[in-house]
Scaffold this motif. Structure first.
Motif, PDB file in Angstrom:
ATOM      1  N   ARG A 161      -0.059 -10.220   1.854  1.00 61.23           N
ATOM      2  CA  ARG A 161      -0.811  -8.969   1.678  1.00 61.23           C
ATOM      3  C   ARG A 161      -2.205  -9.081   2.270  1.00 61.23           C
ATOM      4  O   ARG A 161      -2.728  -8.121   2.837  1.00 61.23           O
ATOM      5  CB  ARG A 161      -0.905  -8.634   0.181  1.00 61.23           C
ATOM      6  CG  ARG A 161       0.399  -8.102  -0.407  1.00 61.23           C
ATOM      7  CD  ARG A 161       0.306  -8.010  -1.915  1.00 61.23           C
ATOM      8  NE  ARG A 161       0.325  -9.343  -2.527  1.00 61.23           N
ATOM      9  CZ  ARG A 161       0.091  -9.577  -3.810  1.00 61.23           C
ATOM     10  NH1 ARG A 161      -0.235  -8.587  -4.613  1.00 61.23           N
ATOM     11  NH2 ARG A 161       0.139 -10.801  -4.287  1.00 61.23           N
TER      12      ARG A 161
ATOM     13  N   LEU B 259      -1.973  -8.533   5.977  1.00 60.88           N
ATOM     14  CA  LEU B 259      -1.642  -7.133   6.273  1.00 60.88           C
ATOM     15  C   LEU B 259      -2.845  -6.223   6.062  1.00 60.88           C
ATOM     16  O   LEU B 259      -3.068  -5.273   6.834  1.00 60.88           O
ATOM     17  CB  LEU B 259      -0.468  -6.676   5.406  1.00 60.88           C
ATOM     18  CG  LEU B 259       0.891  -7.276   5.770  1.00 60.88           C
ATOM     19  CD1 LEU B 259       1.945  -6.850   4.748  1.00 60.88           C
ATOM     20  CD2 LEU B 259       1.314  -6.877   7.171  1.00 60.88           C
ATOM     21  N   ASP B 260      -3.643  -6.500   5.015  1.00 66.58           N
ATOM     22  CA  ASP B 260      -4.845  -5.697   4.778  1.00 66.58           C
ATOM     23  C   ASP B 260      -5.815  -5.804   5.948  1.00 66.58           C
ATOM     24  O   ASP B 260      -6.352  -4.791   6.432  1.00 66.58           O
ATOM     25  CB  ASP B 260      -5.538  -6.146   3.492  1.00 66.58           C
ATOM     26  CG  ASP B 260      -4.788  -5.738   2.236  1.00 66.58           C
ATOM     27  OD1 ASP B 260      -3.898  -4.851   2.347  1.00 66.58           O
ATOM     28  OD2 ASP B 260      -5.073  -6.293   1.169  1.00 66.58           O
TER      29      ASP B 260
ATOM     30  N   LEU C 197      -5.163  -6.653   8.979  1.00 67.73           N
ATOM     31  CA  LEU C 197      -4.549  -6.060  10.168  1.00 67.73           C
ATOM     32  C   LEU C 197      -4.621  -4.530  10.173  1.00 67.73           C
ATOM     33  O   LEU C 197      -4.609  -3.915  11.240  1.00 67.73           O
ATOM     34  CB  LEU C 197      -3.081  -6.505  10.280  1.00 67.73           C
ATOM     35  CG  LEU C 197      -2.830  -7.956  10.694  1.00 67.73           C
ATOM     36  CD1 LEU C 197      -1.375  -8.326  10.443  1.00 67.73           C
ATOM     37  CD2 LEU C 197      -3.194  -8.155  12.151  1.00 67.73           C
ATOM     38  N   SER C 198      -4.689  -3.918   8.994  1.00 59.87           N
ATOM     39  CA  SER C 198      -4.525  -2.458   8.928  1.00 59.87           C
ATOM     40  C   SER C 198      -5.781  -1.676   8.536  1.00 59.87           C
ATOM     41  O   SER C 198      -5.771  -0.458   8.591  1.00 59.87           O
ATOM     42  CB  SER C 198      -3.424  -2.128   7.934  1.00 59.87           C
ATOM     43  OG  SER C 198      -3.755  -2.574   6.629  1.00 59.87           O
ATOM     44  N   ASP C 199      -6.852  -2.379   8.127  1.00 59.88           N
ATOM     45  CA  ASP C 199      -8.006  -1.616   7.587  1.00 59.88           C
ATOM     46  C   ASP C 199      -9.208  -1.598   8.512  1.00 59.88           C
ATOM     47  O   ASP C 199     -10.332  -1.352   8.067  1.00 59.88           O
ATOM     48  CB  ASP C 199      -8.396  -2.156   6.213  1.00 59.88           C
ATOM     49  CG  ASP C 199      -8.893  -3.591   6.266  1.00 59.88           C
ATOM     50  OD1 ASP C 199      -9.060  -4.149   7.363  1.00 59.88           O
ATOM     51  OD2 ASP C 199      -9.125  -4.173   5.181  1.00 59.88           O
ATOM     52  N   GLY C 200      -8.989  -1.868   9.799  1.00 60.61           N
ATOM     53  CA  GLY C 200     -10.089  -1.768  10.757  1.00 60.61           C
ATOM     54  C   GLY C 200     -10.854  -3.058  10.978  1.00 60.61           C
ATOM     55  O   GLY C 200     -11.821  -3.069  11.754  1.00 60.61           O
TER      56      GLY C 200
ATOM     57  N   THR D 187      -9.624  -5.755  12.399  1.00 60.89           N
ATOM     58  CA  THR D 187      -8.975  -6.513  13.450  1.00 60.89           C
ATOM     59  C   THR D 187      -9.191  -5.834  14.805  1.00 60.89           C
ATOM     60  O   THR D 187      -9.022  -4.612  14.920  1.00 60.89           O
ATOM     61  CB  THR D 187      -7.466  -6.635  13.189  1.00 60.89           C
ATOM     62  OG1 THR D 187      -7.262  -7.320  11.937  1.00 60.89           O
ATOM     63  CG2 THR D 187      -6.767  -7.417  14.295  1.00 60.89           C
TER      64      THR D 187
END
Length: 231
Positions: A217, A220-221, A223-226, A228
């Motif tokens: 998790r 993934l956080d 990677l997905s919350d800006g 990266t």
């Protein structure tokens, strides 16, 4: 020239000790959980490993009785045996000296006779077959056939430096296949309270992985919350 020669031993009496309930609470707890509860503090250097030959036990948890030996010496460790209570773990530094053994099967046999639970040292051990016969767990840096001296000087019961950590008598030692963790006496209750949260989190994460989770998790956080940059 010194007017008076120093005594070979300095021994602190009336060593502090956790309660029986505190000691019992650490039995069978993995070192990884304890290290997490300490936020990574208290972990001895990985060169200090369990002896796993001959089905020796590889988990121990108990109060430290400290011994500081001069390099290549054993006198303080021998003297520390006099202060061992049931379940104690002797933590003996030889200042990282690797030129001869820090202890052997005779020390382990006396430690067992005194009710001790284990030995932790930053030197090698000797007399492996005898240690296996005694059956107490040992954490050390390896094996050496060379005998130590018994001249001192040394201390018993005072704080020591071992494996990159400071250990005081009465601190909780938790040791297993992964290594050794030191819980300061004054932090025991805080660590025990934190362990409940760590156990629950670990169990939940294990359940997710068994159910098929492929990526953490945390990753993934990010990677997905800006946070990266994708090229």
């Amino acid at each position: 020239m010194m007017i008076q020669q120093p005594k070979p031993l300095t021994v602190k009496r009336d060593l502090p000790r956790p309660s029986d309930a505190q000691i019992a609470a650490f039995q069978a707890i993995p070192t990884g959980f304890v290290a997490d509860a300490l936020a990574g503090r208290g972990v001895l250097a990985p060169a200090i490993k369990p002896l796993l030959e001959g089905n020796l036990p590889f988990h121990a948890a108990g109060p430290a009785v400290t011994a500081h030996n001069s390099p290549g010496d054993l006198l303080a460790t021998l003297a520390a045996l006099n202060d061992v209570q049931k379940g104690d773990i002797v933590v003996a530094t030889v200042c990282g000296h690797q030129g001869n053994a820090a202890a052997g099967d005779l020390v382990m046999a006396m430690l067992k006779n005194g009710g001790g639970a284990a030995l932790v040292t930053d030197g090698p051990m000797r007399d492996l077959s005898g240690i296996v016969d005694v059956g107490l767990p040992v954490w050390c840096t390896g094996l050496s056939p060379a005998s130590p001296s018994t001249s001192g000087p040394g201390t018993v019961g005072l704080p020591i430096q071992i494996g990159g950590q400071c250990v005081s008598s009465g601190d909780m030692i938790v040791a297993d296949r992964d290594g050794v963790v030191v819980v300061p006496l004054g932090e025991i209750d805080t660590v025990l309270a934190t362990l409940d949260t760590i156990r629950a989190a670990e169990a939940a994460y294990d359940a997710e992985i068994r159910a098929g989770r492929k990526v953490s998790r945390k990753a993934l956080d990010v990677l997905s919350d800006g946070r990266t940059d994708f090229l």
